[in-house]
Design a protein around this motif. Structure first.
Motif, PDB file in Angstrom:
ATOM      1  N   ASN A  24     -29.171   4.420  18.027  1.00 14.18           N
ATOM      2  CA  ASN A  24     -30.244   4.494  16.938  1.00 14.18           C
ATOM      3  C   ASN A  24     -30.458   6.052  16.519  1.00 14.18           C
ATOM      4  O   ASN A  24     -30.629   6.193  15.245  1.00 14.18           O
ATOM      5  CB  ASN A  24     -31.550   4.006  17.624  1.00 14.18           C
ATOM      6  N   LEU A  25     -30.286   7.072  17.534  1.00 16.83           N
ATOM      7  CA  LEU A  25     -30.683   8.308  17.020  1.00 16.83           C
ATOM      8  C   LEU A  25     -29.690   9.075  15.955  1.00 16.83           C
ATOM      9  O   LEU A  25     -30.138   9.923  15.069  1.00 16.83           O
ATOM     10  CB  LEU A  25     -30.822   9.277  18.111  1.00 16.83           C
ATOM     11  N   ALA A  26     -28.562   8.525  16.350  1.00 19.40           N
ATOM     12  CA  ALA A  26     -27.268   9.166  15.535  1.00 19.40           C
ATOM     13  C   ALA A  26     -27.233   8.380  13.977  1.00 19.40           C
ATOM     14  O   ALA A  26     -26.872   9.098  13.077  1.00 19.40           O
ATOM     15  CB  ALA A  26     -25.996   8.681  16.136  1.00 19.40           C
ATOM     16  N   HIS A  27     -27.725   6.978  13.871  1.00 20.97           N
ATOM     17  CA  HIS A  27     -27.642   6.256  12.730  1.00 20.97           C
ATOM     18  C   HIS A  27     -28.758   5.738  11.945  1.00 20.97           C
ATOM     19  O   HIS A  27     -28.854   5.550  10.643  1.00 20.97           O
ATOM     20  CB  HIS A  27     -26.604   5.081  12.925  1.00 20.97           C
ATOM     21  N   ARG A  28     -29.914   5.539  12.733  1.00 18.55           N
ATOM     22  CA  ARG A  28     -30.873   4.678  12.270  1.00 18.55           C
ATOM     23  C   ARG A  28     -32.223   5.204  12.206  1.00 18.55           C
ATOM     24  O   ARG A  28     -33.227   4.556  11.835  1.00 18.55           O
ATOM     25  CB  ARG A  28     -30.849   3.493  12.964  1.00 18.55           C
ATOM     26  N   GLU A 299     -39.923   2.857  17.928  1.00 15.42           N
ATOM     27  CA  GLU A 299     -40.687   3.826  18.568  1.00 15.42           C
ATOM     28  C   GLU A 299     -39.859   5.221  18.334  1.00 15.42           C
ATOM     29  O   GLU A 299     -40.535   6.177  18.321  1.00 15.42           O
ATOM     30  CB  GLU A 299     -40.676   3.453  20.072  1.00 15.42           C
ATOM     31  N   ALA A 300     -38.591   5.044  18.086  1.00 15.24           N
ATOM     32  CA  ALA A 300     -37.841   6.420  17.820  1.00 15.24           C
ATOM     33  C   ALA A 300     -38.160   6.858  16.546  1.00 15.24           C
ATOM     34  O   ALA A 300     -38.454   8.157  16.305  1.00 15.24           O
ATOM     35  CB  ALA A 300     -36.493   6.290  17.950  1.00 15.24           C
ATOM     36  N   ILE A 301     -38.502   5.865  15.540  1.00 23.09           N
ATOM     37  CA  ILE A 301     -38.747   6.364  14.389  1.00 23.09           C
ATOM     38  C   ILE A 301     -40.338   7.146  14.515  1.00 23.09           C
ATOM     39  O   ILE A 301     -40.723   8.236  13.870  1.00 23.09           O
ATOM     40  CB  ILE A 301     -39.030   5.364  13.159  1.00 23.09           C
ATOM     41  N   GLU A 302     -41.183   6.476  14.992  1.00 22.27           N
ATOM     42  CA  GLU A 302     -42.496   7.127  15.470  1.00 22.27           C
ATOM     43  C   GLU A 302     -42.705   8.489  16.126  1.00 22.27           C
ATOM     44  O   GLU A 302     -43.389   9.328  15.705  1.00 22.27           O
ATOM     45  CB  GLU A 302     -43.117   5.938  16.282  1.00 22.27           C
ATOM     46  N   PHE A 303     -41.711   8.683  17.032  1.00 18.25           N
ATOM     47  CA  PHE A 303     -41.464   9.796  17.804  1.00 18.25           C
ATOM     48  C   PHE A 303     -41.113  10.996  16.577  1.00 18.25           C
ATOM     49  O   PHE A 303     -41.993  12.103  16.707  1.00 18.25           O
ATOM     50  CB  PHE A 303     -40.481   9.762  18.916  1.00 18.25           C
ATOM     51  N   VAL A 304     -40.303  10.798  15.904  1.00 18.55           N
ATOM     52  CA  VAL A 304     -39.739  11.690  15.026  1.00 18.55           C
ATOM     53  C   VAL A 304     -40.978  11.804  13.900  1.00 18.55           C
ATOM     54  O   VAL A 304     -41.275  13.006  13.676  1.00 18.55           O
ATOM     55  CB  VAL A 304     -38.268  11.300  14.204  1.00 18.55           C
ATOM     56  N   GLN A 305     -41.608  10.994  13.446  1.00 17.29           N
ATOM     57  CA  GLN A 305     -42.575  11.120  12.441  1.00 17.29           C
ATOM     58  C   GLN A 305     -43.621  11.856  13.240  1.00 17.29           C
ATOM     59  O   GLN A 305     -44.314  12.785  12.515  1.00 17.29           O
ATOM     60  CB  GLN A 305     -43.264   9.756  12.020  1.00 17.29           C
ATOM     61  N   ALA A 306     -44.196  11.729  14.270  1.00 16.46           N
ATOM     62  CA  ALA A 306     -44.980  12.416  14.939  1.00 16.46           C
ATOM     63  C   ALA A 306     -44.731  13.889  14.920  1.00 16.46           C
ATOM     64  O   ALA A 306     -45.749  14.757  14.509  1.00 16.46           O
ATOM     65  CB  ALA A 306     -45.341  11.890  16.296  1.00 16.46           C
ATOM     66  N   ILE A 307     -43.369  14.049  15.305  1.00 17.38           N
ATOM     67  CA  ILE A 307     -43.031  15.623  15.205  1.00 17.38           C
ATOM     68  C   ILE A 307     -43.395  15.969  13.707  1.00 17.38           C
ATOM     69  O   ILE A 307     -43.952  17.077  13.726  1.00 17.38           O
ATOM     70  CB  ILE A 307     -41.812  15.802  15.792  1.00 17.38           C
ATOM     71  N   LEU A 308     -42.745  15.398  12.818  1.00 17.84           N
ATOM     72  CA  LEU A 308     -42.905  15.888  11.704  1.00 17.84           C
ATOM     73  C   LEU A 308     -44.365  16.055  11.037  1.00 17.84           C
ATOM     74  O   LEU A 308     -44.593  17.185  10.099  1.00 17.84           O
ATOM     75  CB  LEU A 308     -42.131  14.886  10.726  1.00 17.84           C
TER      76      LEU A 308
END
Ligand code: NAI
Length: 344
Positions: A24-28, A299-308
């Protein structure tokens, strides 16, 4: 919003779930680059690096933490390492996502809470992915919109496939998983707090091992049930198990004052119905990777969004601590046979 920025992630743990997170982290995941992977098994590191084109690979976690190109650490190592690895990553200045649980013992969960509070400007997220599953999220929105009135009772089934049992038995003999309630029921305990909006007060938990009797020797249960009284006389009924013949059974019902809703009543694999000499067959999901494929991504999308966006995600370290408190109360009740007051 700095949406053009890429978040560089280092992932630790490349096992059953970690390898899926790696994909997921690599592609999606938008605005995300899987920059490093780490596992104690060099062959796993090599495979992930080659397959997913990951620039850095490590067999030592502390070496990965010294990589200045990373922004965030994603933890999918065995539960026994979470607490220390979270503390180390936060201390080294990274944003951190950790798989559940925060730790295997209450003391570890509290240590993580302390570390997260010490670094308020770094994002911390715990992998309670069910909150990001589309059906569970939709149910939450319906409840908030008043669709079932006031939610007063939750009934949850969380039962692993029987076919995973031999593998689990092998694991359980040499590793402590936290036991049925802390390892398996923890997602349901979190959902109950989320949907009911109150904390638990008392619990009575029971369990037994009938097919794999060896589990009883490990002080664990193959199937367990907990009856929980929440504040405001709200109620929870939790069934957790490891011996589901038909697949991976995750089912939730929430009863409200004006209606009820159910999620996953038939834990079907997809929309296909097979009509043959067995009758009408709806196949079932065979495990967490299949059932929660979309939730692990979101959940990974949310983690990265929260950082951004420079904010904390909705799932907090407190959610981790409070569900662990409740999980421990279930474990204590199961082991002692007594009704246990939950000390929040
Ligand atoms: P696993 O045993 O399949 O994989 C563990 C990975 O960590 C392996 O790659 C192993 O080589 C690596 N590892 C072990 N010790 C290490 C260390 N000291 N440093 C670096 N790497 C190390 O485990 P699985 O099933 O993938 O579970 C991982 C975590 O995810 C567990 O904490 C589990 O509770 C959680 N989990 C969460 C689920 C969910 O639905 N949210 C579902 C399944 C697991």
């Amino acid at each position: 919003m700095k949406q053009d920025k890429q978040i560089s992630v280092g992932l630790v743990g490349l096992g059953r779930l970690g390898r899926q997170h790696a994909d997921n982290l690599a592609h999606r995941i938008p605005n995300c680059k899987l920059m490093a992977v780490c596992s104690v098994k060099p062959e796993e590191v090599e495979e992930a690096q080659q397959e997913l084109k990951v620039p850095y690979g490590y067999t030592n976690y502390e070496d990965m933490l010294r990589n200045p190109e990373l922004d965030a650490i994603f933890i999918a190592s065995p539960s026994a390492y979470h607490c220390e690895q979270i503390e180390q990553a936060l201390e080294a200045g990274f944003h951190v996502f950790s798989e559940k649980p925060l730790g295997l013992y209450m003391e570890e969960a509290l240590r993580v809470q302390k570390a997260v509070r010490k670094h308020p400007n770094q994002v911390f997220m715990l992998g309670f992915m069910r909150r990001y599953d589309r059906s569970y999220a939709y149910a939450k929105k319906q409840i908030e919109a008043g669709a079932i009135g006031e939610p007063v009772l939750i009934r949850c089934y969380g039962i692993d496939p029987a076919q995973a049992m031999p593998g689990f038995m092998q694991f359980a003999k040499s590793n402590y998983s936290g036991g049925l309630f802390l390892d398996m029921a923890i997602h349901d305990l979190d959902l109950a707090r989320w949907y009911l909006g109150v904390e638990a007060e008392r619990v009575w938990a029971i369990g037994g091992s009938h097919r794999y009797t060896e589990l009883a020797e490990l002080n664990d249960a193959e199937t367990g049930a907990a009856l929980v009284q929440f504040a405001g006389n709200k109620m929870g009924i939790f069934v957790a198990g490891r011996n589901c013949a038909h697949g991976y059974h995750i089912e939730t019902e929430i009863i409200g004052t004006q209606g009820s809703l159910r999620i996953g009543t038939v834990p079907e694999k997809n929309q296909v119905m097979i009509l043959d000499d067995r009758g009408v067959v709806r196949e079932c999901a065979n495990g967490f990777l299949e059932r929660f494929e979309q939730a692990y991504m979101d959940e990974a999308i949310e983690f990265v969004q929260a950082i951004l966006e420079g904010r904390q995600p909705e799932v907090t370290v407190e959610d981790g601590v409070l569900s662990t408190v409740l999980g421990y109360a279930c474990k204590e009740s199961f082991e002692s046979g007594q009704l246990v007051n939950v000390q929040m």
